[in-house]
Scaffold this active site. Structure first.
Site, PDB file in Angstrom:
ATOM      1  N   CYS A 131      23.363 -19.113  18.765  1.00  0.00           N
ATOM      2  CA  CYS A 131      23.937 -17.831  18.351  1.00  0.00           C
ATOM      3  C   CYS A 131      23.346 -17.390  17.003  1.00  0.00           C
ATOM      4  CB  CYS A 131      25.449 -17.955  18.239  1.00  0.00           C
ATOM      5  SG  CYS A 131      25.948 -19.081  16.918  1.00  0.00           S
ATOM      6  N   ALA A 141      23.978 -19.771  14.211  1.00  0.00           N
ATOM      7  CA  ALA A 141      23.090 -20.943  14.299  1.00  0.00           C
ATOM      8  C   ALA A 141      21.721 -20.617  13.697  1.00  0.00           C
ATOM      9  CB  ALA A 141      22.937 -21.387  15.751  1.00  0.00           C
ATOM     10  N   ARG A 170      20.315 -30.889  13.111  1.00  0.00           N
ATOM     11  CA  ARG A 170      18.954 -30.450  12.798  1.00  0.00           C
ATOM     12  C   ARG A 170      18.298 -31.265  11.682  1.00  0.00           C
ATOM     13  NH1 ARG A 170      16.901 -26.017  10.507  1.00  0.00           N
ATOM     14  NH2 ARG A 170      14.995 -25.122  11.382  1.00  0.00           N
ATOM     15  N   HIS A 175      18.085 -15.242  12.042  1.00  0.00           N
ATOM     16  CA  HIS A 175      16.885 -15.392  11.211  1.00  0.00           C
ATOM     17  C   HIS A 175      16.699 -14.146  10.356  1.00  0.00           C
ATOM     18  CE1 HIS A 175      15.136 -17.844  14.825  1.00  0.00           C
ATOM     19  NE2 HIS A 175      15.898 -18.602  14.064  1.00  0.00           N
TER      20      HIS A 175
HETATM   21 FE1  CFM Z   1      10.969 -21.530  14.609  1.00  0.00          FE
HETATM   22 FE2  CFM Z   1      11.246 -22.755  16.699  1.00  0.00          FE
HETATM   23 FE3  CFM Z   1      13.323 -21.602  15.412  1.00  0.00          FE
HETATM   24 FE4  CFM Z   1      12.051 -23.777  14.349  1.00  0.00          FE
HETATM   25 FE5  CFM Z   1      13.955 -25.458  15.357  1.00  0.00          FE
HETATM   26 FE6  CFM Z   1      13.168 -24.431  17.707  1.00  0.00          FE
HETATM   27 FE7  CFM Z   1      15.208 -23.252  16.468  1.00  0.00          FE
HETATM   28 MO1  CFM Z   1      15.463 -25.629  17.457  1.00  0.00          MO
HETATM   29  S1  CFM Z   1      10.123 -23.499  15.113  1.00  0.00           S
HETATM   30  S2  CFM Z   1      12.754 -21.963  13.466  1.00  0.00           S
HETATM   31  S3  CFM Z   1      12.682 -25.719  13.607  1.00  0.00           S
HETATM   32  S4  CFM Z   1      11.727 -20.740  16.476  1.00  0.00           S
HETATM   33  S5  CFM Z   1      13.413 -26.450  17.092  1.00  0.00           S
HETATM   34  S6  CFM Z   1      11.160 -23.733  18.553  1.00  0.00           S
HETATM   35  S7  CFM Z   1      14.948 -23.637  18.476  1.00  0.00           S
HETATM   36  S8  CFM Z   1      15.958 -24.878  15.375  1.00  0.00           S
HETATM   37  S9  CFM Z   1      15.475 -21.240  15.738  1.00  0.00           S
HETATM   38  C1  HCA Z   2      20.013 -24.135  17.131  1.00  0.00           C
HETATM   39  C2  HCA Z   2      19.431 -25.424  16.597  1.00  0.00           C
HETATM   40  C3  HCA Z   2      18.579 -26.132  17.597  1.00  0.00           C
HETATM   41  C4  HCA Z   2      19.391 -26.658  18.747  1.00  0.00           C
HETATM   42  C5  HCA Z   2      18.649 -27.624  19.577  1.00  0.00           C
HETATM   43  C6  HCA Z   2      19.022 -27.733  21.037  1.00  0.00           C
HETATM   44  C7  HCA Z   2      17.880 -27.293  16.855  1.00  0.00           C
HETATM   45  O1  HCA Z   2      19.288 -23.340  17.706  1.00  0.00           O
HETATM   46  O2  HCA Z   2      21.183 -23.932  16.961  1.00  0.00           O
HETATM   47  O3  HCA Z   2      19.702 -26.898  21.598  1.00  0.00           O
HETATM   48  O4  HCA Z   2      18.567 -28.699  21.628  1.00  0.00           O
HETATM   49  O5  HCA Z   2      16.678 -27.336  16.828  1.00  0.00           O
HETATM   50  O6  HCA Z   2      18.583 -28.168  16.351  1.00  0.00           O
HETATM   51  O7  HCA Z   2      17.586 -25.271  18.080  1.00  0.00           O
END
Ligand code: CFM
Ligand code: HCA
Length: 537
Positions: free
Chosen positions: A56, A59, A90, A191
């Protein structure tokens, strides 16, 4: 390689017509004979009732972008569950450095107002204000973040007013984020909200000088498994100074001085491009899309960065580091490559990794048959933005001075690298040195499937058709595939392994993948489609 010809209509057949129509727009087959990428629907609302892997807005803002800032206390204003699930998962790895002593690192802690029923009914502003007072008294942080969860928007607590009053009481920044979970369609909205506040309230507020001949910021790198540390090690050996990352192992104390850098590197474009763009407009700092996942990708990235500065010493040191690192990892990498070569995989991660890991998997001789993102936008899929938006002073032989003030004239015309004439730029693009990081679709195998916001049902169907050897997933789809007799690697947390970046990281990744592929356990499970009708009941 020849790829099984998948019929997307057949896969979607069990869905009701309306859902079928919707989901079909999110699935594209790679067709090399077509002149361009077919349009993929992305960044739209998930069909209610479908089991999505997405997170969400909260998150994306708290969990992903602001949570890792180590010297800020980040408060989740809301029920405890949101705070808990965005905390440990994370891994926010951080270490002390010359600006941030260990006692000022709070990113491994979990702070929440733990809203109860009476707070929801009568309002939670007083509780939040009291909590900020207590945090200041106990921890004395340099600055505080306050993140909203869904109920906060619904009951109308005014985070801005509470934060402003707290700032006046305590004389430190208290930055609020109206990132209620229901906003937007995924993490992506969070973001954006986080980027806006970091830009507005932190970057540019520092006055401490950042020393270094070539100062880089590293945007969109979150230090999962220590990834940022491995990259920093190489960059520093070559002769760069890393001003700050955003936001893995970052500190308020460094972020506020980020406006002094010469170049911004962007690893995860999806989560941070807003800041890269805003810093370019406001401070004239050019930015370069990079990828430190994969041997070739790392080599190209290091060469591209050196090209931006046009310094022969830097270029020579870059080549030395590349040579040394390659020599150190090649024998071990070759061992694992033998196990991995010829194997196939699916990759489903958030908004940028799926594409980044395509490079590393290719280095191991593996082919990605199906790839997708949870919440990326169309440009991440299509690779439309192919030219790194490095802009610089065309006439000047010098990189911009530190403390540059916004100067609109200085950064026109576009598409010129720092110190780089247009002809040289064209030459680099033509020789393939620049412009490597294209997007998911151009790097797909012919006949492969690109899928947006995949759900459990579609994943299972695609596994049945393609029968990949390994699947790269998140936590929500990991165990579904295990039950199908398929090994999976969690690509958000790396299953607590890592770092996976650069040369050494590629070996660790190869080792983990080779282990997954060669463990005998998976052969002991009979996937559902191989079980007899009667057994399934
Ligand atoms: Fe960029 Fe990603 Fe994301 Fe990420 Fe992550 Fe991710 Fe995420 Mo989980 S590189 S910031 S460090 S888009 S693994 S593929 S989904 S937290 S919002
Ligand atoms: C997030 C964080 C997450 C969740 C990972 C998952 C992460 O998007 O809330 O669903 O396996 O990297 O910790 O993407």
């Amino acid at each position: 390689m020849t790829v099984t010809d998948v019929n997307v209509d057949e896969i979607l057949a069990p869905f009701p017509d309306k859902v079928k129509k919707n989901r079909k727009k999110h699935i594209v087959k790679k067709d090399e004979s077509a002149s361009s990428c077919p349009q993929i629907e992305a960044n739209t609302r998930t069909v209610p009732g479908i089991i999505t892997q997405r997170g969400c807005c909260y998150a994306g803002c708290k969990g992903v972008v602001v949570g890792p800032i180590k010297d800020m206390v980040t408060i989740t204003h809301g029920p405890i569950g949101c705070a808990y699930y965005s905390w440990g998962t994370r891994r926010n790895k951080a270490r002390a450095d010359d600006r941030t002593p260990p006692e000022q690192i709070y990113s491994a802690m979990c702070f929440s107002t733990d809203m109860q029923e009476s707070d929801i009914v009568f309002g939670g502003e007083k509780k939040l204000a009291k909590m900020i007072d207590e945090i200041v008294e106990i921890f004395h942080p340099r600055a505080i973040n306050v993140c909203a969860t869904c109920p906060i928007g619904l009951i109308g607590d005014d985070l801005g007013a509470v934060s402003k009053a707290a700032e006046e009481r305590h004389g430190i920044p208290v930055i609020h984020y109206n990132c209620e979970g229901y906003k937007g369609v995924s993490q992506s909205a969070g973001h954006h909200i986080a980027n806006n506040q970091i830009m507005d309230r932190i970057i540019g507020k520092g006055t401490e000088k950042v020393d270094g001949k070539y100062v880089l910021n590293f945007l969109g790198e979150y230090n999962i498994g220590g990834d940022a540390w491995e990259i920093e090690r190489l960059l520093e050996e070559i002769g760069y100074t890393v001003g700050s990352t955003l936001t893995g192992d970052s500190a308020y104390a460094n972020i506020k001085n980020m406006h002094q850098a010469h170049l911004n590197l962007v690893q995860c474009h999806r989560s941070i491009n807003y800041i890269a763009e805003m810093m370019e407009t406001k401070y004239g700092i050019p930015w370069l899309k990079v990828n430190f996942i994969g041997i070739d990708a790392t080599i190209n990235t290091l060469r591209e960065i050196a090209q931006c500065f046009g310094d022969d010493d830097l270029t020579a040191r870059t080549e030395l580091v590349i040579e040394r690192e390659l020599a150190a990892v090649t024998p071990e990498l070759e061992r694992y490559r033998k196990i991995c070569t010829g194997k196939t995989a699916f990759v489903f991660v958030g908004g940028s990794r799926s594409h980044h890991y395509q490079y590393l998997l290719r280095n191991l001789g593996m082919e990605v048959l199906v790839a997708g993102y949870e919440f990326a936008h169309r440009d991440d899929y299509e690779g439309r933005e192919v030219i790194p938006t490095i802009k610089g002073d065309a006439d000047s032989k010098n990189i911009p001075e530190l403390h540059v003030e916004p100067d609109p004239e200085m950064y026109e015309p576009p598409h010129l690298h720092l110190n780089m004439p247009k002809e040289r730029y064209d030459e680099l693009v033509a020789s393939g040195i620049l412009n490597e990081y294209r997007g998911m679709y151009p790097d797909m195998v012919n006949g492969g499937i690109m899928i947006d916001d995949a759900n459990h049902f579609e994943t299972e169907e695609l596994v049945e058709v393609f029968k990949p050897d390994l699947i790269f997933t998140g936590i929500k789809d990991k165990y579904v595939t295990h039950k199908m007799g398929l090994p999976s690697k969690q690509m958000h947390s790396y299953d607590y392994s890592g770092p996976y970046t650069c040369f050494k990281g590629a070996v660790t990744f190869a080792k983990d993948v080779a282990h997954s592929l060669s463990t005998p356990a998976w052969k002991m499970i009979t996937p559902p489609w191989e079980q007899k009708e009667t057994e399934q009941r």
